[in-house]
Structures are given as C-alpha cells and as structure tokens.
Design a protein around this motif. Sequence first.
Motif, mmCIF file in Angstrom:
data_model
loop_
_atom_site.group_PDB
_atom_site.id
_atom_site.type_symbol
_atom_site.label_atom_id
_atom_site.label_comp_id
_atom_site.label_asym_id
_atom_site.label_seq_id
_atom_site.Cartn_x
_atom_site.Cartn_y
_atom_site.Cartn_z
ATOM 1 N N ILE A 50 78.429 51.476 10.070
ATOM 2 C CA ILE A 50 77.319 50.781 10.706
ATOM 3 C C ILE A 50 76.504 50.149 9.588
ATOM 4 O O ILE A 50 75.900 50.845 8.779
ATOM 5 C CB ILE A 50 76.461 51.755 11.537
ATOM 6 C CG1 ILE A 50 77.328 52.456 12.578
ATOM 7 C CG2 ILE A 50 75.293 51.010 12.180
ATOM 8 C CD1 ILE A 50 76.653 53.623 13.262
ATOM 9 N N VAL A 51 76.518 48.830 9.551
ATOM 10 C CA VAL A 51 75.830 48.109 8.477
ATOM 11 C C VAL A 51 74.628 47.394 9.085
ATOM 12 O O VAL A 51 74.783 46.490 9.904
ATOM 13 C CB VAL A 51 76.774 47.113 7.769
ATOM 14 C CG1 VAL A 51 76.059 46.432 6.615
ATOM 15 C CG2 VAL A 51 78.036 47.824 7.289
ATOM 16 N N GLN A 52 73.455 47.812 8.655
ATOM 17 C CA GLN A 52 72.217 47.251 9.180
ATOM 18 C C GLN A 52 71.980 45.840 8.649
ATOM 19 O O GLN A 52 72.564 45.443 7.650
ATOM 20 C CB GLN A 52 71.052 48.178 8.828
ATOM 21 C CG GLN A 52 71.157 49.522 9.521
ATOM 22 C CD GLN A 52 70.120 50.509 9.029
ATOM 23 O OE1 GLN A 52 69.892 50.605 7.827
ATOM 24 N NE2 GLN A 52 69.507 51.245 9.943
ATOM 25 N N PHE A 77 70.106 39.205 19.843
ATOM 26 C CA PHE A 77 70.663 40.164 20.794
ATOM 27 C C PHE A 77 69.969 41.513 20.656
ATOM 28 O O PHE A 77 69.599 42.145 21.643
ATOM 29 C CB PHE A 77 72.174 40.311 20.572
ATOM 30 C CG PHE A 77 72.841 41.234 21.547
ATOM 31 C CD1 PHE A 77 73.243 40.774 22.784
ATOM 32 C CD2 PHE A 77 73.061 42.566 21.223
ATOM 33 C CE1 PHE A 77 73.865 41.629 23.691
ATOM 34 C CE2 PHE A 77 73.678 43.431 22.122
ATOM 35 C CZ PHE A 77 74.073 42.955 23.356
ATOM 36 N N ILE A 78 69.768 41.960 19.416
ATOM 37 C CA ILE A 78 69.155 43.263 19.159
ATOM 38 C C ILE A 78 67.724 43.308 19.685
ATOM 39 O O ILE A 78 67.318 44.297 20.297
ATOM 40 C CB ILE A 78 69.195 43.576 17.646
ATOM 41 C CG1 ILE A 78 70.643 43.822 17.213
ATOM 42 C CG2 ILE A 78 68.325 44.785 17.310
ATOM 43 C CD1 ILE A 78 70.835 43.829 15.711
ATOM 44 N N GLU A 86 65.363 50.180 17.604
ATOM 45 C CA GLU A 86 65.080 51.483 16.993
ATOM 46 C C GLU A 86 66.295 51.988 16.205
ATOM 47 O O GLU A 86 66.161 52.552 15.125
ATOM 48 C CB GLU A 86 64.689 52.501 18.059
ATOM 49 C CG GLU A 86 63.334 52.223 18.683
ATOM 50 C CD GLU A 86 63.001 53.191 19.805
ATOM 51 O OE1 GLU A 86 63.540 54.316 19.816
ATOM 52 O OE2 GLU A 86 62.202 52.806 20.673
ATOM 53 N N PHE A 87 67.480 51.768 16.740
ATOM 54 C CA PHE A 87 68.720 52.183 16.089
ATOM 55 C C PHE A 87 68.893 51.446 14.760
ATOM 56 O O PHE A 87 69.246 52.041 13.745
ATOM 57 C CB PHE A 87 69.897 51.897 17.030
ATOM 58 C CG PHE A 87 71.227 52.314 16.488
ATOM 59 C CD1 PHE A 87 71.578 53.644 16.392
ATOM 60 C CD2 PHE A 87 72.142 51.354 16.085
ATOM 61 C CE1 PHE A 87 72.818 54.023 15.903
ATOM 62 C CE2 PHE A 87 73.373 51.716 15.598
ATOM 63 C CZ PHE A 87 73.714 53.062 15.503
ATOM 64 N N GLN A 92 68.263 56.993 8.386
ATOM 65 C CA GLN A 92 69.427 57.843 8.129
ATOM 66 C C GLN A 92 70.709 57.016 8.137
ATOM 67 O O GLN A 92 71.597 57.218 7.316
ATOM 68 C CB GLN A 92 69.512 58.959 9.163
ATOM 69 C CG GLN A 92 70.647 59.924 8.889
ATOM 70 C CD GLN A 92 70.662 61.096 9.871
ATOM 71 O OE1 GLN A 92 69.793 61.228 10.711
ATOM 72 N NE2 GLN A 92 71.667 61.933 9.752
ATOM 73 N N ILE A 93 70.797 56.057 9.037
ATOM 74 C CA ILE A 93 71.982 55.194 9.099
ATOM 75 C C ILE A 93 72.072 54.331 7.850
ATOM 76 O O ILE A 93 73.153 54.074 7.337
ATOM 77 C CB ILE A 93 71.960 54.332 10.379
ATOM 78 C CG1 ILE A 93 72.159 55.243 11.598
ATOM 79 C CG2 ILE A 93 73.023 53.251 10.338
ATOM 80 C CD1 ILE A 93 71.951 54.564 12.908
#
Length: 112
Positions: A50-52, A77-78, A86-87, A92-93
């Motif tokens: 998962i790449v922010q 979209f987000i 929030e994700f 942590q991600i």
Amino acid sequence: MLQQKHVKGQAYAEHPRLFDGLILAFMVNGSMKARIHFLEYELCAGQIAIVQPQLMIETLSMTENAEIITIGLSLDFITAFPMLHEFVMNNQIRWQPVLSLQAEEMTIKMNC
C-alpha cells in the motif's frame, strides 16, 4: 488498474515513480524487491503493498515468474470517501506498507 509481468533485461532501478493517489499492488506470483519511501522491501506472492500519495516507489528487481496487479486510486476518488481519506493518512501504513494476505483472503482473490 495495471497487470505487470517480469520483462527479461528491463532495468527497473532507473524508473522511480510518484503517484498523486493511493497505490494498491497485489503480488500474484513470484517476488519483487522495491524501494518504498526510501526503504527496501521484498514483496512475495500473497502480499500487498500500500503506497500512500506522494511516496516514491522504485522497482529494484523481479523474479522471472513475477506478476503483480496494481490499482491506483486518484486523490479525487479518495476525497469522495471519507473512510479512504483516513486510511491514506494512517501513519502505520506509511512505515509498514507491505501486508500479507490471510489464507481465506487469498482464496477469495483467486476465485474473482
């Protein structure tokens, strides 16, 4: 959505990328080494990266049987879905971007 496979002789280290959105990369077969946010990771079959937004990703190497499915979600979209926002902001991600899927999650993925 993009499906990629290993290409013999392709130089991956020369192509670091930034995406202005969220990247979900599912390793279907094989493995790859990548640098995400300046840290090196090995992504194996059954794992997801998962790449922010605005984090550098650089593919360093891939096994010959490597196959990866990548889904990119734009910032537009987000922002339409508050839970995704929030994700994306989860610290942590950012520092643990590679997750292993559970056996039942792999079964669901393979049946889709």
